[in-house]
Enzyme design. Structure first.
Site: not given
Length: 301
Positions: A178, A147
């Site tokens: 991440n 994201h």
């Protein structure tokens, strides 16, 4: 699901109704896009007034680029994306954090109760089909669907949270990045800087590098999605009419470092690294001053 799409350049000629954007009452006395000294995106605001919001960087001219502005009921603009259709990749996502859009009315655990029993990753249907990324592009790629505007930052409604799972807001990320330093940065934004001590409003622009060949780590083996070599975050805080800015520049690799000070740069430096003109809708005098320095102590770094 409500969203707004506008084609910024000449790829398509589409006219859609613009949803009004909700502004925080604690914004500077002149709303984004109306200040004297605004120059970079001034013409674009004639096409879409949202382009004058302070989180927007300068829009890229030339090429097949789209600007996607996703909005929701009650909270206005959720986030915006500049999408490179030829590369099937985003250049950046920008959004705001403030006391209004940071309320929690939705739990991500609710996605487990859906018929598919998981997070709602999905194609962004506001992008023409031939230029979209798909779920199949990421399948067995070896990379996380990372994201850019975090799901956890958009819990004010089911719709707002679901939009963060559009693949236009996703880039390939190494898992150890991440879930490592990138997650640390997201946590600092959400839990430390997105508080009344630091902001009336935070204006944020983030992404991975796709423009320069030297800043591309490679491509996914099957679908040939761009894997950025670096990721960046540009943050502008406005508190009681005072401005502070922070740039963060990360090499895209497994990294569990929790000391964000190691990645801090001025916005001026971040602009040279990325080629992106951040916070160009600020009055020139304020932009020049705030982008040239970092007060690491103020940011708690």
């Amino acid at each position: 699901m409500k969203h707004y799409r506008l084609v910024a350049l000449s790829l398509f000629a589409i006219a859609l109704t613009c949803f009004s954007c909700q502004e925080d009452d604690n914004l500077p006395s002149q709303k984004p896009g109306t200040q004297t000294g605004v120059n970079t995106n001034a013409n674009a605001t004639n096409v879409n007034p949202n382009y004058g919001r302070l989180e927007f960087p300068r829009l890229k001219t030339g090429g097949n680029n789209l600007v996607l502005v996703h909005s929701v009921d009650n909270y206005g603009v959720n986030f915006a994306v500049e999408w490179d259709c030829d590369k099937k990749a985003q250049r950046w996502t920008c959004y705001q954090l403030n006391s209004i859009n940071s309320v929690k009315n939705w739990s991500r655990d609710n996605w487990k109760k859906t018929e598919w029993g998981g997070d709602p990753f999905q194609e962004d249907t506001t992008i023409p089909q031939q230029y979209r990324t798909t779920l199949a592009d990421y399948r067995s790629s070896g990379y996380d669907r990372g994201h850019i505007c975090p799901s956890a930052d958009r819990l004010n409604s089911k719709e707002a949270n679901e939009q963060t799972y559009y693949l236009s807001n996703i880039q390939p990320q190494v898992n150890g990045f991440n879930t490592g330093v990138w997650l640390t940065m997201e946590g600092a934004l959400r839990n430390t800087w997105n508080t009344n001590n630091y902001r009336d409003v935070l204006y944020i622009c983030k992404g991975g590098t796709i423009d320069k060949s030297s800043q591309i780590a490679g491509y996914t083996s099957k679908s040939k999605l761009i894997v950025p070599k670096y990721y960046f975050t540009a943050i502008l805080s406005v508190k009681n009419g005072k401005y502070h800015a922070l740039g963060l520049w990360f090499e895209h690799k497994s990294n569990e470092d929790t000391k964000l000070r190691n990645y801090a740069v001025t916005i001026d430096r971040l602009e040279k690294l990325t080629g992106i003109d951040f916070f160009c809708n600020l009055p020139d005098a304020i932009e020049n001053e705030v982008e040239a320095k970092i007060d690491l102590k103020w940011w708690g770094l």
